[in-house]
Design a protein around this motif. Sequence first.
Motif, PDB file in Angstrom:
ATOM      1  N   ASP A   1     -14.169  10.585   7.215  1.00 25.81           N
ATOM      2  CA  ASP A   1     -15.227  11.486   7.255  1.00 25.81           C
ATOM      3  C   ASP A   1     -16.619  10.668   7.540  1.00 25.81           C
ATOM      4  O   ASP A   1     -17.462  11.208   8.185  1.00 25.81           O
TER       5      ASP A   1
ATOM      6  N   GLU B   1      -8.173   7.478   4.091  1.00 29.75           N
ATOM      7  CA  GLU B   1      -8.521   8.510   3.164  1.00 29.75           C
ATOM      8  C   GLU B   1      -9.190   8.036   1.921  1.00 29.75           C
ATOM      9  O   GLU B   1      -9.480   8.971   1.057  1.00 29.75           O
ATOM     10  N   THR B   2      -9.443   6.863   1.860  1.00 27.65           N
ATOM     11  CA  THR B   2      -9.964   6.401   0.618  1.00 27.65           C
ATOM     12  C   THR B   2     -11.544   6.919   0.401  1.00 27.65           C
ATOM     13  O   THR B   2     -12.131   6.535   1.662  1.00 27.65           O
TER      14      THR B   2
ATOM     15  N   ARG C   1      -3.171  11.930  -6.031  1.00 32.21           N
ATOM     16  CA  ARG C   1      -4.365  12.497  -6.157  1.00 32.21           C
ATOM     17  C   ARG C   1      -4.280  13.942  -6.939  1.00 32.21           C
ATOM     18  O   ARG C   1      -5.041  14.231  -7.496  1.00 32.21           O
TER      19      ARG C   1
ATOM     20  N   GLU D   1       0.093   8.889  -2.062  1.00 36.00           N
ATOM     21  CA  GLU D   1      -1.339   8.635  -2.560  1.00 36.00           C
ATOM     22  C   GLU D   1      -1.727  10.190  -2.493  1.00 36.00           C
ATOM     23  O   GLU D   1      -2.698  10.310  -3.565  1.00 36.00           O
TER      24      GLU D   1
ATOM     25  N   LYS E   1      -9.439   5.167  12.184  1.00 39.74           N
ATOM     26  CA  LYS E   1      -8.353   4.119  12.232  1.00 39.74           C
ATOM     27  C   LYS E   1      -8.661   2.876  13.365  1.00 39.74           C
ATOM     28  O   LYS E   1      -8.642   1.710  13.103  1.00 39.74           O
TER      29      LYS E   1
ATOM     30  N   THR F   1      -9.964  -1.659   3.622  1.00 39.70           N
ATOM     31  CA  THR F   1      -9.567  -0.526   2.607  1.00 39.70           C
ATOM     32  C   THR F   1      -8.223  -0.031   2.670  1.00 39.70           C
ATOM     33  O   THR F   1      -7.396  -0.510   3.831  1.00 39.70           O
ATOM     34  N   PRO F   2      -7.590   0.684   1.604  1.00 43.08           N
ATOM     35  CA  PRO F   2      -6.191   1.139   1.677  1.00 43.08           C
ATOM     36  C   PRO F   2      -5.841   1.864   2.690  1.00 43.08           C
ATOM     37  O   PRO F   2      -4.833   1.731   3.196  1.00 43.08           O
ATOM     38  N   SER F   3      -6.832   2.927   2.873  1.00 38.94           N
ATOM     39  CA  SER F   3      -6.440   3.746   4.299  1.00 38.94           C
ATOM     40  C   SER F   3      -7.831   4.410   4.368  1.00 38.94           C
ATOM     41  O   SER F   3      -8.906   4.404   3.946  1.00 38.94           O
TER      42      SER F   3
ATOM     43  N   ILE G   1       0.852  -1.249   0.123  1.00 38.97           N
ATOM     44  CA  ILE G   1       0.153   0.029   0.255  1.00 38.97           C
ATOM     45  C   ILE G   1       0.890   1.080   0.138  1.00 38.97           C
ATOM     46  O   ILE G   1       1.861   1.393   0.757  1.00 38.97           O
TER      47      ILE G   1
ATOM     48  N   TYR H   1     -18.248  20.710   6.033  1.00 37.93           N
ATOM     49  CA  TYR H   1     -18.580  19.251   5.795  1.00 37.93           C
ATOM     50  C   TYR H   1     -20.066  19.303   5.622  1.00 37.93           C
ATOM     51  O   TYR H   1     -20.364  18.226   5.011  1.00 37.93           O
TER      52      TYR H   1
ATOM     53  N   TYR I   1     -17.151  11.266   0.381  1.00 34.77           N
ATOM     54  CA  TYR I   1     -16.025  11.473   1.728  1.00 34.77           C
ATOM     55  C   TYR I   1     -15.218  10.357   1.788  1.00 34.77           C
ATOM     56  O   TYR I   1     -15.528   9.204   1.369  1.00 34.77           O
TER      57      TYR I   1
END
Lengths: 316, 421, 524
Positions: free
Chosen positions: C371, C414-415, B25, B21, C400, C410-412, B15, B258, C367
Motif C-alpha cells: 500500500d 504485506e508487512t 494475523r 501469515e 514486489k 522485508t518478510p513480505s 519465511i 485507502y 499500511y
Amino acid sequence: MNAVLQILGLFFTAGLWQLALELGALLLLPALGGTISERSGVVNIAMEGMMLTGAFTAVVTDLVWHNALLATLAAAISGGLMALIHAVVSIRFRADQIISGFAINIFAFGLTTFLIDKMTNFQGAAHVPQAYTLPVITVPVLSNIPFLGQVLFQQNIMVYVALALLVGMNIMLFRTRLGLRIRAVGEHPQAADTAGINVYTLRYGAVIASGLLSGLGGAFLSIGINNVFLPNMTDGAGYIALAAMIFGKWKPFGAFVACMIFGIGEAIYANNSTIHISQYLLNTLPYILTIVVLAAFVGKSAAPAADGLPYEPGVE
Amino acid sequence: MTTPATSQRRPQAPIAPEIPERIQRVGKALVAPLASVLFAFAVGAIIILFSGGNPIEAYQGLFCGGLGVFCTGDTYGSVAAPYRISETLVFTTPLILTGFSVAIAFRAGLFNIGGEGQLIMGAISSAVVGIHFATWPGWLLLPATLLAGILGGAVWGGIVGVLKAYTGAHEVVTTIMLNYVAIFFLQYLVTGGPLQLPGQTQVSPPIGVGANLPKLFPQAAQVFGLPGSVYRVHTGIFIALICAGIFYFLLMRTTLGYEIRAVGQSQRAARYAGVSAQRTIVKTMLIAGAFAGLAGAIQTTGIYHNLPIGYQNDTTGFDAIGVALLGQNSAIGVILSAILFAALHVGSSVMQSNAGVPASLVAMLQGLILFSIAANFLRSMKLRLPALRQAPVGTAPLPPGVAAIETEMDSSAELDTDVKA
Amino acid sequence: MSTEIREKGAWPASEQQPLAVEMREITKTWPGVVADDRVHFDVRKGEIHALIGENGAGKSTLMNILYGLLHADSGTISINGQPAQIRGPRDAIALGIGMVHQHFMLIPVLTVGENIVLGREPVTNGDFYDRSGASQRIHDISSRYGLSIDPNTRTGDLPVGLQQRVEILKVLYRGADILILDEPTGVLTPQETQDLFVVLRELVKQGKTIIFISHKLREVLEISDRVTVLRRGKVIGTVPTKETSEEQLARMMVGRDVLLRVDKQPAKPGQVALRVEHLNVKNERDLPAVRDLSLELRSGEILGIAGVEGNGQSELVEALAGTRPVASGHIWVGDKEITNSGARKTRKAGMGHIPEDRRGTGLVLNYSIADNMIFGRQRDTAFSWRGFVLLLSSIFSWAKRLIAQYDVRTPSAETPARALSGGNQQKVIVARELGSQPRVLLASQPTRGVDIGAIEFIHRQLVAQRDTGAAILLVSAELEEIRSLSDRIAVLYEGQIVSMESPEVSEERLGLLMTGGGTRTAQG
C-alpha cells in the motif's frame, strides 16, 4: 416576536439570575475538574460518569448517616475513585483517553443503576428528606440588597464553594509553583520530566482532582438541588461541562462564563411555562449555541499541547 | 500492536508463506477482543458476588435470554429460545449499522459519539417520507423511505465533518451536542409538533403500509410453537449484512477507503499523497451518518412503523462505540460484536426477572470491555514484565538492512502517537 | 578508580584528573536490539569528552541512562568516585549532572525564566511562584558565564541559537558540574557553533566537565580533549584528540574507510525540467519563508540546496511538491505550469518527492509495504479502476518488483511499514518515488537517520536516476552530502538564493554564504 420579548423580560427578574447562577455553579464544578485534568495533559470526558457516581454516593451516604457534609465528602471521594480508574487506564496503560473516559461514563451509569436497583429492590429511585440536604445560605444584610441580594447571597452552600474553587483554581494554575508544573506537564511532559518533575504524580493528582470536583458536582445535584437519586440523573451535565471547558479555552474563568451561558439557557427553560414556543425547541438552543461558538471562536490552538498524549519516559 | 521484535524477522529465516501469515494475523486479531470480553465477565462476576447474586445463574440468564442457549433447569427451562434469538436479531440490525458508522469514523481518526443523533435523524426523515407519501406503492415507497433515512443521517454526520474539517471544532463535542439537538427535535415533533398524531400523545401517525419491511416469519402461522406474530425479526438484518459487504469493499478496496485510512494515520501524510484531509473527513462523516441514518430508517420501517418518542431512552448509537472497538473496526468484527451486545441487551431482562440481578449489569460489562480494549492490558503486560522475555536478546550482529539501527528513537516509540501529526 | 589499561603519558595534564563519570558494563536492550553492549565510559573532571558514533550507535541511549531517563539492564555508574543509583532525572540533577537535549526540552508557551527554573522554582508565601526572584537568579548566572538573555520573553519566539542558550542556562541553574550536550550543533549556523564553543571553553575554565555527543568529526577535533567512539552499541575505543585524525575516527565509527566521494560522471544537463519564477511562500506563522526565488533545473543534473535549517528549504520543497500554498510566483514542470495545483496533479506532471519527514509524511506506518508503494499514486489508472476501485494484483506486482529492485529487506509485501528499520523505510520511499521515473525529483534529507549502507545505496540510486535524465533538487543538512552529490549548489539564506556555487566550493565559503556572508549576528 412576542416570545422574544417575553424571554427578554425574564432577564429583568432576579429569579432567573438566581437560578442561572445555581445551575451555572453545578456545571462549573465538573468544568473545573476537566480544566485541571486537561491542563496536565489527560483528556477527560468522564465528568459525566464521575458526577453520577458522586450523586449516587451522596444520596446513599446521606440516607445512612444523615449528614450532608459527610455525604458531600463521600461523593467527592467516590468521584475521585472513578477518576483513579481513568488515571490508571490512561496514564499507566496509556490507553486512548477518550475511549477510557467514555468507558467510565458507561461503567458509572451501569454501576449506579445496578446498585440503586439492588438497594431499592428495583424501585430505581432513592429520596433524601429535606432535612439532610445541603442548605441554602442566606447571608445576613447582604441578601437584603435589592436584586443582587437574591442573586448572589441567597444560594445553596455549594454555589459559594464552587465560586471559591473557581478563584482558587485560577490562582493555583497561574500563580503557583504547582500550577506552573501542571501546565508544564500538559504542554511538554518530556521537558518537565528532564527538569526533575514527576510527570506521573502530577497527572494522577490532576485527574483525581477532576474526580473530586465532579463528585462534588454530583452531590450538589442529588442532595442540593434535587434531593433524590435517579438512574442517569446527570443527563449530560458532565458533557455540557466538557463543552464549557473547551468553550472557555481551558481557563477557569472562561469555563465559568460558558457555564453561566448554559445556566441562563436552562433557567429560561425552567421559567418557560408562560412562553408560547415549544419548550423542546427552546431546549436545543444551548447546544446549538455551543456548536456555533466552538466552530466560530475556539481554535484548536487553545488546548494544552500534550493534551491526550500518553507519556513514556525516554521517548522523544 | 507491532513491536520492534517483529522487525527482526530475518530474511534468511524460513519465511512463513503468505497464507499462514494471514491466519496468524487473524489469530492475533482475535486474542485481544476475546480477552477483553473475558476480563469484563470476570470483573462482572465479582460485582454480582459482592451484591449477593449468583454469577453463574446471572450469566446463564444472559445467554439463555439473548442467544437461547443454556436454557435449562428450573430458572430458565421455560424460556422460549427461538423468540429470544429473534429479539436479539432485532437489536443486532441497528447495532451493526451504527457500528459501521462509528468504525468508519475511527478509521479516519474521528470519534463519532453521534451515532445516536444520526440514527434519530434517520428515523425522523424516513418517517416523514413514509407518512407523507403513504399512498405510494411499496416498491417505490420502501426504497424512498430508506433513502430518506440515509440522507437524514448523512446530513447530521456531515455537519460534524464540515465543522471538524473547516473550523477544527472537535467532533466529540459537536456529536454530543447534536445528539441532544436530535432528541429534542424528535420530542418537539411528536409532542405538539407537526408530526404528532392528533388525539395521541407523543407518537406520529403510521407510515404507509408499503414502507413496512417484510417480517422473516409468516405472521399468521405457528412458528416454533408460538404465533408467528410474536417474532419481530425482519428482513432488515439482510440489509445490515449487505452493508457489511459495502463497508468492507469501501474501506479496503476503493481509493476512498485507502485515503480514509491514510487520513486516520496522519494528516500530513495525506496531504503529501494529494489527499485533502478536509474533504476526506467530510466524506467519512457523511458515510458514517448514512450508516447510522439507515439504522434509524430500518427501525422505522421494520419495527415501529411510526415515529415514537421512545428514542429518548435508546442507546444504540452509544453501544455502537463498544461494538466498533470490540470488532476492531472491521466488517466481520462489527457483526460479531453487534450480536454479542444485542444478546447481552436482550438477555439482561431475562436475567433481571429470573435471577434478580439488575439488567444494568450489562452497561457495566460494556464499560469494562471498553476499558480493557482501550488499555490493551495484554500488550501492556508483555511490555512491562521483562522477566517473561529472554533476558538479553541475542548479541549477535544484526543482519544488514533489517537491523533496526534506528532503535534509539524507534524501539520504544511504538505508541501510535501519529494522531498528533 | 579506573584501572583500565591505556598508553601512559598520552595526555599527562588530564591524566592526573580524577574521574567525574565512570560507567561500567552498561547494557541496554530494546526488544530485539542491543542498544548498548557492556559499555565502559569514563570522563575526567574538567575535560570536554566527545562521544561519537553513527545514528543508532547507542550514544543517546547511553547518555539518557546517565541522566536517568532510561534504565540500564545491567551495569554500574559512579559519579565523582561514588557509586550512584540514578533512578530518574532528579537523581541525576542531585548528582550535578545536566543534559542539553538534541530536541530542546523547552515549553514554547512559557517564558524563558519559567523554563529555566522549572523544577526548582523560587517560591514565596508557601507555593507562590516568585517571578522576580527567578529573574534575579537567572541574571546572576547569565552574567557569570556571559550568556545574556531576557527572562520575560516567550520562549517559543526565540531563534534556535538563543533557545539553546536557555537550555544551557537551565542546566547551569540546576548547579550542574557535568554537562551532557546531545548533538548541540545540529541546528546551529557555523557562527552560532563557534559562539557555542566559546561558551563551552569558558565553562570548562570554570571547572565544568562536558560530554559532547556528535557525529561531526571536525567539530569534535576542534573542541574535545578526548574522544570515545561507539559502534553498534560497543565501545570501539577512547583516544586523546591530539593523537587522532578525521580519517582514523571515521574508520572507528563505521568500521571501514568511508567513501567520502560519490562515484559519478560529470553531468550532461539537458532541457529545463523545472522552472521557478519569483516564488513567494509563507510558513506556518504566515511569515515569508521563501522570498522572490527563481531557479532553473535541467534534466540530468543534481542541484543541491545548501543552507542552515529554517531558511526556507522545507517551505520551498513543499511548495514545489504542491503540499503548501504558493503566495505568488510560478512553477513549471517542463512546459506545464503546476503552481498551486496540489500534490496529486503535481505528481502527475512528473514530480517525485522524497519528503524530509519519513515516518510522519512519506509513509503510512500501519499500511502494508504494498500500500505504501502506491502512496500518492493511488488514483492512477495503473493502480485503480477509474480512480475508484483499487487493483490489488497490479499493486502487488508493482510492489514486489520495487522491493526486489531497491533491495528492501522485508518478510513480505504485506508487512506493515512500521515493522521495518529506518533505512528500509527510506528505501520504500525512494523506490516509490524513483520507480515511477519522475522528470523532476525533490529529495529532501534523503539519508537522514539511516545507516551507512543505506546511505550509499540511496546516493547511488540518485546518481543513476540523474544519469537517466531526471532533474534532481537535493536538500540536505549535511554539507558533505550536498558537496559530493551536487552538480551545482544553490545557497539558500532567509528564503533567497544568495549564490550559485560549483561543488568544488570550500566548506568555509559555503558556511559564510549560508550565514548571510558572515556579516550578521547569530540568528536561527
